[in-house]
Design a protein around this motif. Structure first.
Motif, PDB file in Angstrom:
ATOM      1  N   THR A   1       0.711  -1.356  -0.103  1.00 22.92           N
ATOM      2  CA  THR A   1      -0.103   0.236   0.036  1.00 22.92           C
ATOM      3  C   THR A   1       1.049   1.352   0.140  1.00 22.92           C
ATOM      4  N   LEU A   2       2.078   1.223   0.177  1.00 24.20           N
ATOM      5  CA  LEU A   2       3.033   2.318  -0.046  1.00 24.20           C
ATOM      6  C   LEU A   2       3.526   2.515  -1.325  1.00 24.20           C
ATOM      7  N   GLU A   3       3.629   4.212  -1.556  1.00 28.55           N
ATOM      8  CA  GLU A   3       4.024   4.362  -3.097  1.00 28.55           C
ATOM      9  C   GLU A   3       5.594   4.675  -3.008  1.00 28.55           C
ATOM     10  N   PHE A   4       6.140   4.477  -3.959  1.00 21.40           N
ATOM     11  CA  PHE A   4       7.637   4.670  -4.246  1.00 21.40           C
ATOM     12  C   PHE A   4       7.966   5.036  -5.674  1.00 21.40           C
ATOM     13  N   PRO A   5       7.709   6.259  -5.993  1.00 21.59           N
ATOM     14  CA  PRO A   5       7.889   6.914  -7.529  1.00 21.59           C
ATOM     15  C   PRO A   5       9.152   6.184  -7.835  1.00 21.59           C
TER      16      PRO A   5
ATOM     17  N   LEU B   1      15.166   6.606   3.063  1.00 19.46           N
ATOM     18  CA  LEU B   1      15.378   7.740   2.421  1.00 19.46           C
ATOM     19  C   LEU B   1      15.007   7.756   0.828  1.00 19.46           C
ATOM     20  N   TRP B   2      14.563   8.696   0.351  1.00 19.21           N
ATOM     21  CA  TRP B   2      14.431   8.932  -1.400  1.00 19.21           C
ATOM     22  C   TRP B   2      15.608  10.072  -1.506  1.00 19.21           C
ATOM     23  N   LEU B   3      15.976   9.991  -2.831  1.00 22.02           N
ATOM     24  CA  LEU B   3      17.198  11.207  -3.406  1.00 22.02           C
ATOM     25  C   LEU B   3      16.701  11.490  -4.783  1.00 22.02           C
ATOM     26  N   ARG B   4      16.750  12.827  -5.232  1.00 23.18           N
ATOM     27  CA  ARG B   4      16.577  13.328  -6.445  1.00 23.18           C
ATOM     28  C   ARG B   4      17.602  13.947  -6.933  1.00 23.18           C
ATOM     29  N   GLU B   5      18.015  13.552  -8.067  1.00 18.96           N
ATOM     30  CA  GLU B   5      19.146  14.503  -8.772  1.00 18.96           C
ATOM     31  C   GLU B   5      18.554  15.587  -9.363  1.00 18.96           C
ATOM     32  N   GLU B   6      19.063  16.784  -9.161  1.00 21.16           N
ATOM     33  CA  GLU B   6      18.370  18.166  -9.510  1.00 21.16           C
ATOM     34  C   GLU B   6      19.352  18.780 -10.753  1.00 21.16           C
ATOM     35  N   THR B   7      18.986  19.465 -11.560  1.00 23.16           N
ATOM     36  CA  THR B   7      19.614  19.805 -12.556  1.00 23.16           C
ATOM     37  C   THR B   7      20.942  20.681 -12.508  1.00 23.16           C
ATOM     38  N   ASP B   8      20.909  21.141 -10.955  1.00 17.99           N
ATOM     39  CA  ASP B   8      22.434  22.000 -10.545  1.00 17.99           C
ATOM     40  C   ASP B   8      23.218  20.907 -10.041  1.00 17.99           C
TER      41      ASP B   8
ATOM     42  N   THR C   1      22.929  19.182  -7.578  1.00 18.13           N
ATOM     43  CA  THR C   1      22.489  18.777  -6.120  1.00 18.13           C
ATOM     44  C   THR C   1      21.574  17.572  -5.951  1.00 18.13           C
ATOM     45  N   LEU C   2      21.414  17.236  -4.787  1.00 20.62           N
ATOM     46  CA  LEU C   2      20.469  16.142  -4.511  1.00 20.62           C
ATOM     47  C   LEU C   2      19.277  16.763  -3.396  1.00 20.62           C
ATOM     48  N   THR C   3      18.017  16.391  -3.859  1.00 21.19           N
ATOM     49  CA  THR C   3      17.166  16.775  -2.677  1.00 21.19           C
ATOM     50  C   THR C   3      16.656  15.323  -2.099  1.00 21.19           C
ATOM     51  N   ILE C   4      16.771  15.380  -0.839  1.00 27.57           N
ATOM     52  CA  ILE C   4      16.672  14.146  -0.140  1.00 27.57           C
ATOM     53  C   ILE C   4      15.557  14.333   0.962  1.00 27.57           C
ATOM     54  N   GLY C   5      14.716  13.102   1.078  1.00 25.50           N
ATOM     55  CA  GLY C   5      13.514  12.969   1.866  1.00 25.50           C
ATOM     56  C   GLY C   5      13.170  11.820   2.462  1.00 25.50           C
ATOM     57  N   LEU C   6      12.415  11.759   3.351  1.00 27.52           N
ATOM     58  CA  LEU C   6      12.089  10.319   3.968  1.00 27.52           C
ATOM     59  C   LEU C   6      10.980   9.519   2.978  1.00 27.52           C
ATOM     60  N   SER C   7      11.297   8.353   2.744  1.00 21.72           N
ATOM     61  CA  SER C   7      10.445   7.485   2.032  1.00 21.72           C
ATOM     62  C   SER C   7       9.172   7.132   2.726  1.00 21.72           C
ATOM     63  N   ALA C   8       8.182   6.792   1.775  1.00 25.62           N
ATOM     64  CA  ALA C   8       6.673   6.315   2.497  1.00 25.62           C
ATOM     65  C   ALA C   8       7.031   5.297   3.548  1.00 25.62           C
ATOM     66  N   TYR C   9       7.822   4.554   3.462  1.00 23.83           N
ATOM     67  CA  TYR C   9       8.165   3.216   4.405  1.00 23.83           C
ATOM     68  C   TYR C   9       8.724   3.970   5.757  1.00 23.83           C
TER      69      TYR C   9
ATOM     70  N   ASN D   1       4.552  13.506   6.361  1.00 26.49           N
ATOM     71  CA  ASN D   1       3.816  12.692   6.513  1.00 26.49           C
ATOM     72  C   ASN D   1       2.587  12.843   5.087  1.00 26.49           C
ATOM     73  N   GLN D   2       2.485  13.879   4.932  1.00 30.03           N
ATOM     74  CA  GLN D   2       1.469  14.421   4.048  1.00 30.03           C
ATOM     75  C   GLN D   2       1.952  14.193   2.675  1.00 30.03           C
ATOM     76  N   ASP D   3       2.957  14.763   2.309  1.00 28.84           N
ATOM     77  CA  ASP D   3       3.624  14.630   1.195  1.00 28.84           C
ATOM     78  C   ASP D   3       5.095  14.399   1.059  1.00 28.84           C
ATOM     79  N   CYS D   4       5.476  13.257   1.421  1.00 26.73           N
ATOM     80  CA  CYS D   4       6.914  12.910   1.715  1.00 26.73           C
ATOM     81  C   CYS D   4       7.679  12.993   0.444  1.00 26.73           C
ATOM     82  N   TYR D   5       7.038  12.695  -0.966  1.00 27.01           N
ATOM     83  CA  TYR D   5       8.153  13.004  -1.948  1.00 27.01           C
ATOM     84  C   TYR D   5       7.761  14.503  -2.781  1.00 27.01           C
ATOM     85  N   GLY D   6       7.128  15.229  -2.274  1.00 26.48           N
ATOM     86  CA  GLY D   6       6.932  16.416  -2.764  1.00 26.48           C
ATOM     87  C   GLY D   6       7.424  17.612  -1.798  1.00 26.48           C
TER      88      GLY D   6
END
Length: 152
Positions: free
Chosen positions: A5-9, A20-27, A29-37, A98-103
């Motif tokens: 039931t948990l999302e993992f884009p 944690l999740w990590l997103r590579e940015e165009t500059d 850098t990395l954006t880091i956040g807590l995963s749904a799990y 909790n409300q928008d962990c990936y955004g």
């Protein structure tokens, strides 16, 4: 991608051992956040206190403290770098995690030291799902637990 039931884009990188999740940015850098799990494991988050911007963060060392219902935990970075920004909105309103962990609930931005090497340690797609599934098994994760309901 979905697991228990948990999302993992599928456009993100994951560090399952750090929840944690990590997103590579165009500059570069990395954006880091807590995963749904990570959110499901902690339950409702009451505070996030990041380290100061500009601070050097070593791999497997804390970039901040996450406080939740019964305890507090160090949020540890899977890679080394310089903390270039923390999400001030999350510091003010930690429930965003909790409300928008990936955004809107992202936690920090990091300038990695050796991204080429560090990237090889992160997981994507089926490998990430398999690693989270194993963590869930070892943790005895129950997707029907009340603490998980907020993530659905």
């Amino acid at each position: 991608m979905k697991l228990n039931t948990l999302e993992f884009p599928d456009n993100l990188l994951y560090a399952p051992d750090h929840n944690l999740w990590l997103r590579e940015e165009t500059d570069a850098t990395l954006t880091i956040g807590l995963s749904a799990y990570g959110c499901a494991s902690y339950g409702q988050i009451f505070a996030f206190t990041p380290k100061r911007d500009g601070q050097v963060i070593e791999a497997d060392r804390s970039f901040g403290i996450v406080e939740f219902a019964k305890a507090a935990s160090s949020a540890r970075s899977p890679i080394a770098g310089i903390l270039i920004a923390s999400n001030s909105e999350v510091v003010r309103r930690p429930a965003l995690i909790n409300q928008d962990c990936y955004g809107a609930g992202w936690m920090i931005r990091l300038q990695p030291n050796d991204w080429t090497s560090a990237r090889q340690q992160l997981l994507t797609g089926d490998a990430a799902l398999a690693a989270f599934a194993e963590r869930m098994r070892l943790d005895g994760f129950n997707p029907d637990d009340n603490g998980v309901q907020a993530l659905r």
